[in-house]
Design a protein around this motif. Structure first.
Motif, PDB file in Angstrom:
ATOM      1  N   TYR A  65      37.128  48.203  33.400  1.00 56.79           N
ATOM      2  CA  TYR A  65      38.233  47.310  33.725  1.00 56.79           C
ATOM      3  C   TYR A  65      37.655  45.918  33.940  1.00 56.79           C
ATOM      4  O   TYR A  65      36.737  45.727  34.741  1.00 56.79           O
ATOM      5  CB  TYR A  65      38.950  47.789  34.989  1.00 56.79           C
ATOM      6  CG  TYR A  65      39.960  46.798  35.512  1.00 56.79           C
ATOM      7  CD1 TYR A  65      41.222  46.702  34.923  1.00 56.79           C
ATOM      8  CD2 TYR A  65      39.638  45.955  36.569  1.00 56.79           C
ATOM      9  CE1 TYR A  65      42.143  45.786  35.395  1.00 56.79           C
ATOM     10  CE2 TYR A  65      40.557  45.041  37.045  1.00 56.79           C
ATOM     11  CZ  TYR A  65      41.804  44.945  36.455  1.00 56.79           C
ATOM     12  OH  TYR A  65      42.717  44.053  36.917  1.00 56.79           O
ATOM     13  N   LEU A  66      38.188  44.930  33.195  1.00 57.09           N
ATOM     14  CA  LEU A  66      37.735  43.549  33.290  1.00 57.09           C
ATOM     15  C   LEU A  66      38.691  42.782  34.204  1.00 57.09           C
ATOM     16  O   LEU A  66      39.807  42.455  33.811  1.00 57.09           O
ATOM     17  CB  LEU A  66      37.694  42.906  31.905  1.00 57.09           C
ATOM     18  CG  LEU A  66      36.800  43.625  30.883  1.00 57.09           C
ATOM     19  CD1 LEU A  66      36.970  43.016  29.509  1.00 57.09           C
ATOM     20  CD2 LEU A  66      35.350  43.578  31.332  1.00 57.09           C
ATOM     21  N   ASN A  67      38.236  42.511  35.403  1.00 58.29           N
ATOM     22  CA  ASN A  67      39.113  41.958  36.422  1.00 58.29           C
ATOM     23  C   ASN A  67      39.671  40.601  36.044  1.00 58.29           C
ATOM     24  O   ASN A  67      40.872  40.357  36.169  1.00 58.29           O
ATOM     25  CB  ASN A  67      38.337  41.868  37.746  1.00 58.29           C
ATOM     26  CG  ASN A  67      39.184  41.321  38.877  1.00 58.29           C
ATOM     27  OD1 ASN A  67      40.281  41.787  39.134  1.00 58.29           O
ATOM     28  ND2 ASN A  67      38.665  40.309  39.559  1.00 58.29           N
ATOM     29  N   ARG A  68      38.815  39.708  35.563  1.00 51.02           N
ATOM     30  CA  ARG A  68      39.279  38.340  35.307  1.00 51.02           C
ATOM     31  C   ARG A  68      40.282  38.275  34.159  1.00 51.02           C
ATOM     32  O   ARG A  68      41.086  37.334  34.077  1.00 51.02           O
ATOM     33  CB  ARG A  68      38.085  37.413  35.028  1.00 51.02           C
ATOM     34  CG  ARG A  68      37.402  37.662  33.698  1.00 51.02           C
ATOM     35  CD  ARG A  68      36.153  36.809  33.564  1.00 51.02           C
ATOM     36  NE  ARG A  68      35.516  36.972  32.274  1.00 51.02           N
ATOM     37  CZ  ARG A  68      34.750  38.006  31.945  1.00 51.02           C
ATOM     38  NH1 ARG A  68      34.553  38.976  32.833  1.00 51.02           N
ATOM     39  NH2 ARG A  68      34.185  38.067  30.759  1.00 51.02           N
ATOM     40  N   LEU A  69      40.253  39.271  33.256  1.00 48.12           N
ATOM     41  CA  LEU A  69      41.185  39.305  32.134  1.00 48.12           C
ATOM     42  C   LEU A  69      42.338  40.274  32.365  1.00 48.12           C
ATOM     43  O   LEU A  69      43.275  40.321  31.565  1.00 48.12           O
ATOM     44  CB  LEU A  69      40.442  39.706  30.849  1.00 48.12           C
ATOM     45  CG  LEU A  69      39.302  38.778  30.414  1.00 48.12           C
ATOM     46  CD1 LEU A  69      38.627  39.333  29.171  1.00 48.12           C
ATOM     47  CD2 LEU A  69      39.822  37.370  30.162  1.00 48.12           C
ATOM     48  N   ASN A  70      42.239  41.064  33.423  1.00 46.93           N
ATOM     49  CA  ASN A  70      43.238  42.094  33.726  1.00 46.93           C
ATOM     50  C   ASN A  70      43.505  42.967  32.506  1.00 46.93           C
ATOM     51  O   ASN A  70      44.646  43.214  32.126  1.00 46.93           O
ATOM     52  CB  ASN A  70      44.535  41.465  34.221  1.00 46.93           C
ATOM     53  CG  ASN A  70      45.484  42.497  34.819  1.00 46.93           C
ATOM     54  OD1 ASN A  70      45.043  43.539  35.317  1.00 46.93           O
ATOM     55  ND2 ASN A  70      46.772  42.241  34.748  1.00 46.93           N
ATOM     56  N   ASN A 194      32.419  41.298  41.237  1.00 47.71           N
ATOM     57  CA  ASN A 194      33.407  40.424  40.606  1.00 47.71           C
ATOM     58  C   ASN A 194      34.731  41.126  40.329  1.00 47.71           C
ATOM     59  O   ASN A 194      35.647  40.541  39.755  1.00 47.71           O
ATOM     60  CB  ASN A 194      32.848  39.835  39.309  1.00 47.71           C
ATOM     61  CG  ASN A 194      32.553  40.894  38.256  1.00 47.71           C
ATOM     62  OD1 ASN A 194      32.842  42.081  38.443  1.00 47.71           O
ATOM     63  ND2 ASN A 194      31.959  40.481  37.152  1.00 47.71           N
ATOM     64  N   GLY A 195      34.857  42.395  40.736  1.00 41.96           N
ATOM     65  CA  GLY A 195      36.096  43.136  40.540  1.00 41.96           C
ATOM     66  C   GLY A 195      36.116  44.020  39.314  1.00 41.96           C
ATOM     67  O   GLY A 195      37.029  44.829  39.146  1.00 41.96           O
ATOM     68  N   ASP A 196      35.118  43.875  38.432  1.00 42.14           N
ATOM     69  CA  ASP A 196      35.019  44.769  37.281  1.00 42.14           C
ATOM     70  C   ASP A 196      34.598  46.158  37.752  1.00 42.14           C
ATOM     71  O   ASP A 196      33.888  46.306  38.754  1.00 42.14           O
ATOM     72  CB  ASP A 196      33.983  44.258  36.272  1.00 42.14           C
ATOM     73  CG  ASP A 196      34.423  42.971  35.581  1.00 42.14           C
ATOM     74  OD1 ASP A 196      35.567  42.524  35.812  1.00 42.14           O
ATOM     75  OD2 ASP A 196      33.614  42.416  34.815  1.00 42.14           O
TER      76      ASP A 196
END
Length: 222
Positions: A65-70, A194-196
């Protein structure tokens, strides 16, 4: 290369094979269960069962899951874990490529023969970080206890484990790791700061007695 650069490099290579995560924001129940004297024996037996099979082959689905790109992406292929050598992630879908983490190098190769090799000859920090990653995937209890605060729940046949990194530089990139399985590891989830979130789902495990010639060649820097 300093320690932060090495950890960032390792994270980059693991993140190269993107995937999907369907439960990114759920709080992990396992972190309510720190390792205690009551659960230590089950933890030790679990790790012993995992590490007594030093070579493991199987299939993987890697999800990220790529947080910055949702957004989420997925890759899949075959894996090889050799406790004394390292790990191989042979991605077949969606784009063929192979990532090898040896004791003192990381190599990424493509079907056209293009290879990128990072060697760590003489760099003790790189070796230590590679060893930490290897200990996670092969269930080496002492190394896990040295490098992480360990959380554990369940039984030998159905367990969940949580790992909080102790090293301040390592924890600046990785917030926590969760694992689940039975006689083999079925899932590993790596939460980045970073949320990923990277998730490995492992299946079709088999346990050869030795590496074949092609597999041994993986762990030799060309």
């Amino acid at each position: 290369m300093n320690k932060s650069g090495i950890i960032l490099l390792i994270c980059f290579f693991f993140a190269f094979f993107y995937g999907i995560n369907t439960d990114v924001w759920a709080e992990e129940e396992v972190f309510r269960h720190p390792l205690t004297s009551q659960t230590r024996n089950t933890f030790n037996v679990t790790c012993a069962n995992l590490s007594e099979r030093p070579i493991v082959r199987g299939n993987f689905v890697q999800e990220k899951y790529l947080n910055r790109l949702n957004r989420s992406l997925v890759s899949s292929g075959n894996f090889l874990i050799a406790a004394e050598q390292g790990m191989v992630w042979d991605t077949l879908q969606p784009f063929p490529s192979t990532m090898i983490m040896g004791k003192d190098f990381i190599m990424q190769s493509r079907p056209n023969g293009q290879k990128s090799v990072i060697s760590s000859q003489g760099n003790e920090t790189f070796t230590q970080m590679a060893d930490v990653i290897n200990s996670v995937f092969s269930g080496q209890s002492q190394r896990l206890l040295e490098n992480f605060d360990v959380y554990f729940t369940g039984s030998v046949s159905n367990w969940n484990m949580g790992l909080l990194p102790r090293d301040s530089v390592f924890s600046s990139f990785i917030s926590r790791i969760t694992m689940s399985g039975g006689s083999a590891i079925r899932s590993i989830k790596i939460f980045e700061q970073n949320g990923d979130v990277i998730t490995y789902t492992l299946s079709n495990h088999n346990y050869p007695a030795a590496l074949n010639n092609n597999e041994r060649a993986f762990f030799t820097i060309p």
